[in-house]
Design an enzyme around this catalytic site. Structure first.
Site, PDB file in Angstrom:
ATOM      1  N   ASP A 211       0.860  -1.176   0.000  1.00 20.65           N
ATOM      2  CA  ASP A 211       0.000   0.000   0.000  1.00 20.65           C
ATOM      3  C   ASP A 211       0.905   1.237   0.000  1.00 20.65           C
ATOM      4  OD1 ASP A 211      -1.726  -2.139   0.606  1.00 20.65           O
ATOM      5  OD2 ASP A 211      -3.063  -0.849   1.758  1.00 20.65           O
TER       6      ASP A 211
ATOM      7  N   LYS B  67     -10.261   0.109  -2.465  1.00 21.13           N
ATOM      8  CA  LYS B  67     -10.145  -0.067  -1.020  1.00 21.13           C
ATOM      9  C   LYS B  67     -10.434   1.236  -0.295  1.00 21.13           C
ATOM     10  CE  LYS B  67      -6.843  -1.294   2.667  1.00 21.13           C
ATOM     11  NZ  LYS B  67      -5.477  -1.788   2.968  1.00 21.13           N
TER      12      LYS B  67
ATOM     13  N   LYS C 192      -6.905   3.282  -3.351  1.00 20.68           N
ATOM     14  CA  LYS C 192      -7.347   3.303  -1.957  1.00 20.68           C
ATOM     15  C   LYS C 192      -7.575   4.743  -1.520  1.00 20.68           C
ATOM     16  CE  LYS C 192      -5.345   2.074   2.607  1.00 20.68           C
ATOM     17  NZ  LYS C 192      -4.189   1.394   3.237  1.00 20.68           N
TER      18      LYS C 192
END
Length: 324
Positions: free
Chosen positions: A161, A260, A224
Protein backbone atom coordinates in the site's frame (compact mmCIF):
# COMPACT_ATOMS: atom_id res chain seq x y z
CA UNK A 1 -23.80 -19.54 3.30
CA UNK A 2 -20.53 -20.67 1.83
CA UNK A 3 -17.03 -19.32 2.22
CA UNK A 4 -14.58 -18.90 -0.62
CA UNK A 5 -11.14 -19.57 0.77
CA UNK A 6 -9.01 -18.17 -2.07
CA UNK A 7 -7.89 -14.62 -1.33
CA UNK A 8 -5.24 -14.39 -4.03
CA UNK A 9 -5.30 -11.16 -6.03
CA UNK A 10 -3.94 -13.25 -8.90
CA UNK A 11 -7.52 -14.33 -9.59
CA UNK A 12 -7.81 -11.06 -11.51
CA UNK A 13 -5.35 -10.38 -14.38
CA UNK A 14 -2.98 -7.59 -13.37
CA UNK A 15 -3.38 -4.12 -14.75
CA UNK A 16 -0.50 -3.58 -17.17
CA UNK A 17 -1.10 0.15 -17.26
CA UNK A 18 -1.03 2.41 -20.30
CA UNK A 19 1.04 5.44 -21.32
CA UNK A 20 -0.09 8.63 -19.63
CA UNK A 21 -3.25 9.86 -21.37
CA UNK A 22 -4.20 13.24 -19.95
CA UNK A 23 -7.03 13.62 -22.45
CA UNK A 24 -8.85 10.86 -20.55
CA UNK A 25 -9.36 13.12 -17.57
CA UNK A 26 -8.31 16.76 -18.15
CA UNK A 27 -11.78 17.86 -19.29
CA UNK A 28 -13.66 15.87 -16.64
CA UNK A 29 -15.91 17.80 -14.28
CA UNK A 30 -17.59 16.45 -11.15
CA UNK A 31 -20.95 17.70 -9.91
CA UNK A 32 -20.31 17.59 -6.17
CA UNK A 33 -23.94 17.99 -5.00
CA UNK A 34 -25.02 15.26 -7.44
CA UNK A 35 -22.27 12.93 -6.19
CA UNK A 36 -23.37 13.56 -2.61
CA UNK A 37 -27.03 12.87 -3.47
CA UNK A 38 -26.15 9.67 -5.33
CA UNK A 39 -24.04 8.41 -2.42
CA UNK A 40 -26.82 9.18 0.07
CA UNK A 41 -29.58 7.51 -1.96
CA UNK A 42 -27.54 4.36 -2.65
CA UNK A 43 -27.61 3.23 0.96
CA UNK A 44 -31.14 4.51 1.61
CA UNK A 45 -32.65 2.46 -1.22
CA UNK A 46 -31.37 -0.96 -0.22
CA UNK A 47 -32.34 -2.48 3.15
CA UNK A 48 -30.57 -5.63 4.30
CA UNK A 49 -32.21 -7.64 7.06
CA UNK A 50 -31.77 -10.96 8.87
CA UNK A 51 -29.95 -13.65 6.89
CA UNK A 52 -29.23 -11.28 4.00
CA UNK A 53 -27.54 -8.81 6.32
CA UNK A 54 -25.58 -11.62 7.94
CA UNK A 55 -24.34 -12.82 4.54
CA UNK A 56 -23.16 -9.33 3.59
CA UNK A 57 -21.39 -8.95 6.94
CA UNK A 58 -19.61 -12.27 6.45
CA UNK A 59 -18.52 -11.04 3.04
CA UNK A 60 -17.20 -7.85 4.62
CA UNK A 61 -14.90 -9.96 6.80
CA UNK A 62 -13.68 -11.84 3.72
CA UNK A 63 -12.80 -8.49 2.13
CA UNK A 64 -11.21 -6.87 5.18
CA UNK A 65 -7.56 -5.87 5.47
CA UNK A 66 -7.20 -6.33 9.22
CA UNK A 67 -4.76 -3.59 10.11
CA UNK A 68 -2.42 -2.35 12.82
CA UNK A 69 -0.39 0.76 12.02
CA UNK A 70 0.55 2.17 15.39
CA UNK A 71 3.82 3.50 16.67
CA UNK A 72 3.73 1.01 19.55
CA UNK A 73 3.20 -2.08 17.37
CA UNK A 74 5.10 -5.15 18.57
CA UNK A 75 5.59 -8.62 17.17
CA UNK A 76 3.28 -9.99 19.86
CA UNK A 77 0.51 -7.61 18.81
CA UNK A 78 0.99 -8.58 15.18
CA UNK A 79 0.79 -12.28 16.07
CA UNK A 80 -2.46 -11.69 17.95
CA UNK A 81 -3.85 -9.76 15.00
CA UNK A 82 -2.90 -12.59 12.66
CA UNK A 83 -4.62 -15.10 14.93
CA UNK A 84 -7.74 -12.97 14.75
CA UNK A 85 -7.47 -12.76 10.95
CA UNK A 86 -7.33 -16.55 10.73
CA UNK A 87 -10.25 -17.03 13.15
CA UNK A 88 -12.30 -13.81 13.12
CA UNK A 89 -15.62 -15.21 14.39
CA UNK A 90 -16.44 -17.47 17.35
CA UNK A 91 -16.97 -21.17 16.67
CA UNK A 92 -20.62 -21.18 17.77
CA UNK A 93 -21.39 -18.32 15.36
CA UNK A 94 -19.57 -20.09 12.53
CA UNK A 95 -21.56 -23.26 13.17
CA UNK A 96 -24.87 -21.40 13.30
CA UNK A 97 -24.06 -19.65 10.01
CA UNK A 98 -23.08 -22.93 8.34
CA UNK A 99 -19.51 -21.80 7.70
CA UNK A 100 -16.55 -24.17 7.66
CA UNK A 101 -13.86 -21.51 7.20
CA UNK A 102 -13.70 -17.75 7.31
CA UNK A 103 -10.67 -15.47 7.28
CA UNK A 104 -10.02 -11.83 6.56
CA UNK A 105 -8.75 -10.77 3.15
CA UNK A 106 -5.28 -9.79 4.40
CA UNK A 107 -3.32 -8.46 7.34
CA UNK A 108 -1.77 -5.01 6.86
CA UNK A 109 1.28 -3.88 8.88
CA UNK A 110 4.39 -1.69 8.74
CA UNK A 111 7.40 -3.06 6.77
CA UNK A 112 9.32 -3.98 9.93
CA UNK A 113 6.42 -6.19 11.05
CA UNK A 114 6.00 -8.06 7.75
CA UNK A 115 8.28 -10.96 8.67
CA UNK A 116 6.43 -11.55 11.94
CA UNK A 117 3.09 -11.50 10.13
CA UNK A 118 4.32 -13.90 7.44
CA UNK A 119 5.46 -16.37 10.11
CA UNK A 120 2.19 -16.07 12.04
CA UNK A 121 0.06 -16.61 8.92
CA UNK A 122 2.02 -19.55 7.51
CA UNK A 123 -0.36 -22.16 6.15
CA UNK A 124 -3.45 -19.96 6.36
CA UNK A 125 -3.41 -18.61 2.80
CA UNK A 126 -3.90 -15.08 4.15
CA UNK A 127 -1.64 -12.56 2.38
CA UNK A 128 0.41 -9.93 4.17
CA UNK A 129 0.06 -6.33 3.02
CA UNK A 130 2.58 -3.67 3.99
CA UNK A 131 2.35 0.09 3.84
CA UNK A 132 5.46 1.69 2.37
CA UNK A 133 6.89 4.78 0.66
CA UNK A 134 7.14 6.91 3.79
CA UNK A 135 3.62 6.20 5.03
CA UNK A 136 1.56 8.20 5.85
CA UNK A 137 2.91 11.50 4.46
CA UNK A 138 5.13 10.09 1.71
CA UNK A 139 7.49 13.06 2.03
CA UNK A 140 10.73 11.17 1.47
CA UNK A 141 13.10 11.06 -1.51
CA UNK A 142 11.82 8.69 -4.17
CA UNK A 143 14.83 6.37 -4.01
CA UNK A 144 14.23 5.80 -0.29
CA UNK A 145 10.54 5.13 -0.88
CA UNK A 146 11.39 2.59 -3.58
CA UNK A 147 13.92 0.94 -1.25
CA UNK A 148 11.22 0.62 1.40
CA UNK A 149 8.97 -1.16 -1.09
CA UNK A 150 11.76 -3.62 -1.99
CA UNK A 151 12.47 -4.24 1.69
CA UNK A 152 8.82 -5.08 2.42
CA UNK A 153 8.63 -7.41 -0.58
CA UNK A 154 11.88 -9.12 0.45
CA UNK A 155 10.36 -9.65 3.92
CA UNK A 156 7.43 -11.50 2.35
CA UNK A 157 4.72 -8.91 1.65
CA UNK A 158 2.56 -9.81 -1.32
CA UNK A 159 0.67 -6.49 -1.35
CA UNK A 160 2.13 -3.00 -0.98
CA UNK A 161 0.00 0.00 0.00
CA UNK A 162 1.90 3.05 -1.30
CA UNK A 163 1.22 6.74 -0.72
CA UNK A 164 1.41 9.33 -3.46
CA UNK A 165 2.94 12.80 -3.39
CA UNK A 166 -0.15 14.94 -2.87
CA UNK A 167 1.63 18.02 -4.23
CA UNK A 168 1.72 16.43 -7.70
CA UNK A 169 -2.08 16.37 -7.70
CA UNK A 170 -2.51 19.84 -6.21
CA UNK A 171 -0.04 21.26 -8.78
CA UNK A 172 -1.60 19.31 -11.66
CA UNK A 173 1.77 17.69 -12.38
CA UNK A 174 0.32 14.50 -13.83
CA UNK A 175 3.51 13.31 -15.52
CA UNK A 176 5.36 13.42 -12.18
CA UNK A 177 2.55 11.53 -10.46
CA UNK A 178 2.46 8.94 -13.25
CA UNK A 179 6.23 8.41 -13.22
CA UNK A 180 6.26 8.08 -9.42
CA UNK A 181 3.53 5.43 -9.32
CA UNK A 182 4.98 3.56 -12.31
CA UNK A 183 8.36 3.37 -10.55
CA UNK A 184 6.65 2.08 -7.41
CA UNK A 185 4.77 -0.52 -9.44
CA UNK A 186 8.09 -1.72 -10.91
CA UNK A 187 9.67 -1.87 -7.44
CA UNK A 188 6.80 -4.07 -6.22
CA UNK A 189 7.72 -6.82 -8.68
CA UNK A 190 5.24 -9.68 -8.13
CA UNK A 191 3.57 -7.92 -5.20
CA UNK A 192 0.35 -6.07 -5.97
CA UNK A 193 0.32 -2.29 -5.61
CA UNK A 194 -2.48 -0.47 -3.81
CA UNK A 195 -2.20 3.28 -4.44
CA UNK A 196 -3.36 5.42 -1.48
CA UNK A 197 -4.58 8.77 -2.80
CA UNK A 198 -5.14 10.47 0.59
CA UNK A 199 -8.32 11.95 -0.86
CA UNK A 200 -9.03 14.11 2.18
CA UNK A 201 -6.00 16.20 1.17
CA UNK A 202 -6.78 16.53 -2.56
CA UNK A 203 -9.23 19.44 -2.11
CA UNK A 204 -11.78 18.61 -4.86
CA UNK A 205 -13.64 15.61 -6.25
CA UNK A 206 -12.29 16.54 -9.66
CA UNK A 207 -8.77 16.06 -8.32
CA UNK A 208 -9.84 12.73 -6.85
CA UNK A 209 -11.04 11.53 -10.28
CA UNK A 210 -7.87 12.70 -12.00
CA UNK A 211 -5.54 11.13 -9.43
CA UNK A 212 -7.52 7.88 -9.63
CA UNK A 213 -7.18 7.76 -13.42
CA UNK A 214 -3.44 8.51 -13.36
CA UNK A 215 -2.90 5.74 -10.78
CA UNK A 216 -4.76 3.29 -13.01
CA UNK A 217 -2.77 4.34 -16.08
CA UNK A 218 0.49 3.90 -14.13
CA UNK A 219 -0.35 0.28 -13.33
CA UNK A 220 -1.97 0.28 -9.87
CA UNK A 221 -3.75 -2.97 -8.99
CA UNK A 222 -5.97 -1.17 -6.44
CA UNK A 223 -6.72 2.43 -5.60
CA UNK A 224 -7.35 3.30 -1.96
CA UNK A 225 -9.00 6.34 -0.40
CA UNK A 226 -6.90 7.17 2.62
CA UNK A 227 -4.07 6.34 4.97
CA UNK A 228 -6.45 6.56 7.93
CA UNK A 229 -4.23 9.32 9.33
CA UNK A 230 -5.83 12.29 7.54
CA UNK A 231 -8.44 14.53 9.15
CA UNK A 232 -10.97 13.32 6.54
CA UNK A 233 -10.74 9.70 5.47
CA UNK A 234 -13.06 7.47 3.42
CA UNK A 235 -16.41 9.01 2.48
CA UNK A 236 -19.11 7.65 0.19
CA UNK A 237 -19.05 10.61 -2.28
CA UNK A 238 -15.27 10.32 -2.69
CA UNK A 239 -15.58 6.55 -3.08
CA UNK A 240 -18.27 7.04 -5.73
CA UNK A 241 -15.96 9.25 -7.79
CA UNK A 242 -13.09 6.79 -7.46
CA UNK A 243 -15.12 3.77 -8.58
CA UNK A 244 -16.51 5.78 -11.51
CA UNK A 245 -12.88 6.33 -12.56
CA UNK A 246 -12.25 2.59 -12.25
CA UNK A 247 -15.31 1.89 -14.35
CA UNK A 248 -14.21 4.32 -17.06
CA UNK A 249 -10.68 2.91 -17.11
CA UNK A 250 -12.04 -0.61 -17.38
CA UNK A 251 -14.27 0.31 -20.30
CA UNK A 252 -11.32 1.84 -22.16
CA UNK A 253 -8.69 -0.82 -21.42
CA UNK A 254 -10.46 -4.01 -20.33
CA UNK A 255 -8.55 -4.07 -17.02
CA UNK A 256 -10.40 -4.45 -13.73
CA UNK A 257 -8.87 -2.45 -10.87
CA UNK A 258 -9.68 -3.05 -7.21
CA UNK A 259 -10.95 -0.48 -4.71
CA UNK A 260 -10.14 -0.07 -1.02
CA UNK A 261 -11.83 2.47 1.25
CA UNK A 262 -9.95 2.99 4.50
CA UNK A 263 -10.06 5.14 7.59
CA UNK A 264 -12.99 6.22 9.71
CA UNK A 265 -15.06 3.08 9.10
CA UNK A 266 -15.95 1.54 12.46
CA UNK A 267 -19.40 -0.08 12.27
CA UNK A 268 -21.17 -2.96 10.60
CA UNK A 269 -23.39 -0.34 8.97
CA UNK A 270 -20.28 1.14 7.32
CA UNK A 271 -19.35 -2.30 5.99
CA UNK A 272 -22.81 -2.64 4.44
CA UNK A 273 -22.78 0.89 2.98
CA UNK A 274 -19.55 0.45 1.06
CA UNK A 275 -20.57 -2.98 -0.23
CA UNK A 276 -23.86 -1.50 -1.46
CA UNK A 277 -21.89 1.17 -3.29
CA UNK A 278 -19.74 -1.46 -5.01
CA UNK A 279 -22.74 -3.64 -5.88
CA UNK A 280 -24.72 -0.77 -7.37
CA UNK A 281 -21.87 0.94 -9.22
CA UNK A 282 -19.59 -1.93 -10.24
CA UNK A 283 -21.68 -5.11 -10.02
CA UNK A 284 -21.44 -8.30 -7.94
CA UNK A 285 -17.98 -9.25 -9.25
CA UNK A 286 -16.49 -6.44 -7.15
CA UNK A 287 -17.78 -7.92 -3.90
CA UNK A 288 -14.82 -10.26 -3.51
CA UNK A 289 -11.32 -9.89 -2.06
CA UNK A 290 -9.45 -9.68 -5.36
CA UNK A 291 -11.35 -6.49 -6.30
CA UNK A 292 -12.54 -4.99 -3.02
CA UNK A 293 -10.98 -4.49 0.40
CA UNK A 294 -12.07 -2.67 3.52
CA UNK A 295 -9.19 -1.08 5.40
CA UNK A 296 -10.33 -1.50 8.99
CA UNK A 297 -9.73 -3.07 12.36
CA UNK A 298 -12.26 -1.82 14.91
CA UNK A 299 -15.07 -2.49 12.40
CA UNK A 300 -14.59 -6.23 12.91
CA UNK A 301 -15.72 -6.09 16.54
CA UNK A 302 -19.06 -4.52 15.60
CA UNK A 303 -19.58 -7.01 12.78
CA UNK A 304 -18.98 -9.84 15.26
CA UNK A 305 -21.56 -8.39 17.64
CA UNK A 306 -24.13 -8.12 14.85
CA UNK A 307 -23.51 -11.71 13.73
CA UNK A 308 -23.79 -12.97 17.30
CA UNK A 309 -27.09 -11.12 17.68
CA UNK A 310 -28.28 -12.71 14.43
CA UNK A 311 -27.65 -16.25 15.67
CA UNK A 312 -28.47 -15.87 19.39
CA UNK A 313 -30.81 -12.89 19.61
CA UNK A 314 -28.45 -11.22 22.10
CA UNK A 315 -25.71 -8.61 21.77
CA UNK A 316 -22.41 -9.50 23.38
CA UNK A 317 -20.17 -7.01 25.13
CA UNK A 318 -17.67 -5.27 22.90
CA UNK A 319 -14.91 -6.34 25.28
CA UNK A 320 -15.41 -9.92 24.11
CA UNK A 321 -14.21 -9.02 20.66
CA UNK A 322 -10.75 -7.62 21.17
CA UNK A 323 -8.65 -7.40 18.01
CA UNK A 324 -5.09 -7.49 19.35
Amino acid sequence: MSQMADHALSNTPRNAGVPLQTDWFESVSVNTPAAQRRAATLTARRSLKKEWQAAWLVNAIRCMDLTTLSGDDTEDRVRRLCAKAAHPVADHVMKALGLDRLTTGAVCVYPTMVAAAVRALEGTGIPVASVATGFPAGLMPLDLRLAEIRYAVDQGASEIDIVITRAHVLDGNWSALYDEIAAMREACGPAHLKAILATGELKTLRNVYKASMVACQAGADFIKTSTGKESVNATLPVSLVMVRALRDYGEWTGYRIGFKPAGGMKTAKDALSWQILMREEMGPDWLRPDLFRLGASSMLADIERQLEHHVTGRYSSGSRHAIA
